[in-house]
Design a protein around this motif. Structure first.
Motif, short mmCIF file in Angstrom:
data_model
loop_
_atom_site.label_atom_id
_atom_site.label_comp_id
_atom_site.label_asym_id
_atom_site.label_seq_id
_atom_site.Cartn_x
_atom_site.Cartn_y
_atom_site.Cartn_z
N UNK A 249 0.83 -1.21 0.00
CA UNK A 249 0.00 0.00 0.00
C UNK A 249 0.86 1.26 0.00
N UNK A 250 1.93 1.22 0.74
CA UNK A 250 2.83 2.37 0.81
C UNK A 250 3.50 2.63 -0.55
N UNK A 251 3.96 1.57 -1.21
CA UNK A 251 4.60 1.72 -2.52
C UNK A 251 3.60 2.18 -3.58
N UNK A 252 2.39 1.67 -3.52
CA UNK A 252 1.35 2.05 -4.48
C UNK A 252 1.01 3.54 -4.31
N UNK A 253 0.88 3.97 -3.07
CA UNK A 253 0.59 5.37 -2.80
C UNK A 253 1.74 6.27 -3.25
N UNK A 254 2.95 5.85 -3.01
CA UNK A 254 4.13 6.63 -3.38
C UNK A 254 4.21 6.82 -4.90
N UNK A 255 3.88 5.77 -5.65
CA UNK A 255 3.92 5.84 -7.11
C UNK A 255 2.63 6.39 -7.71
N UNK A 256 1.62 6.63 -6.87
CA UNK A 256 0.30 7.11 -7.33
C UNK A 256 -0.25 6.20 -8.42
N UNK A 257 -0.12 4.91 -8.19
CA UNK A 257 -0.57 3.90 -9.13
C UNK A 257 -2.06 3.63 -8.92
N UNK A 258 -2.86 3.66 -10.00
CA UNK A 258 -4.29 3.37 -9.85
C UNK A 258 -4.53 1.87 -9.66
N UNK A 259 -4.78 1.51 -8.41
CA UNK A 259 -4.94 0.10 -8.06
C UNK A 259 -6.15 -0.06 -7.15
N UNK A 260 -6.93 -1.10 -7.40
CA UNK A 260 -8.03 -1.45 -6.52
C UNK A 260 -7.53 -2.51 -5.55
N UNK A 261 -7.82 -2.34 -4.27
CA UNK A 261 -7.39 -3.28 -3.25
C UNK A 261 -8.62 -3.99 -2.69
N UNK A 262 -8.69 -5.28 -2.90
CA UNK A 262 -9.81 -6.08 -2.40
C UNK A 262 -9.34 -6.95 -1.25
N UNK A 263 -9.99 -6.79 -0.09
CA UNK A 263 -9.64 -7.58 1.09
C UNK A 263 -10.53 -8.81 1.15
N UNK A 264 -9.90 -9.97 1.34
CA UNK A 264 -10.64 -11.21 1.53
C UNK A 264 -10.30 -11.76 2.91
N UNK A 265 -10.90 -12.87 3.28
CA UNK A 265 -10.62 -13.48 4.58
C UNK A 265 -9.18 -13.98 4.67
N UNK A 266 -8.59 -14.31 3.53
CA UNK A 266 -7.24 -14.89 3.56
C UNK A 266 -6.14 -13.93 3.15
N UNK A 267 -6.48 -12.74 2.64
CA UNK A 267 -5.44 -11.80 2.23
C UNK A 267 -6.00 -10.67 1.38
N UNK A 268 -5.12 -10.01 0.65
CA UNK A 268 -5.49 -8.87 -0.18
C UNK A 268 -5.13 -9.14 -1.64
N UNK A 269 -6.03 -8.73 -2.53
CA UNK A 269 -5.76 -8.73 -3.96
C UNK A 269 -5.56 -7.28 -4.38
N UNK A 270 -4.49 -7.05 -5.11
CA UNK A 270 -4.22 -5.74 -5.68
C UNK A 270 -4.46 -5.86 -7.18
#
Length: 65
Positions: A35-56
């Motif tokens: 999340x920190x790297x995505x924010x730093x690069x201002x990359x348009x990414x959707x982050x989906x949280x599941x019970x087992x982890x995150x999909x970017x």
């Protein structure tokens, strides 16, 4: 046993996103680094949280003429 280098894993997953591929992260620390790297690069990414982890999922910007 070798320690896991989360920054190297983050870099590999960021490269996946740059190529337009989805990336998956399980650990809280890896998710934080991603999340920190995505924010730093201002990359348009959707982050989906599941019970087992995150999909970017990279968001593509389509141009219509």
């Amino acid at each position: 046993m070798l320690p896991i280098n989360l920054r190297r894993i983050r870099d590999e997953k960021m490269n996946q996103l740059r190529k337009g591929q989805n990336a998956y992260a399980e650990s809280e620390e890896l998710v934080r680094l991603m999340k920190r790297a995505i924010e730093k690069e201002k990359m348009p990414v959707q982050c989906d949280e599941t019970d087992s982890g995150y999909w970017f999922i990279p968001l593509t910007t389509s141009k219509t003429n």
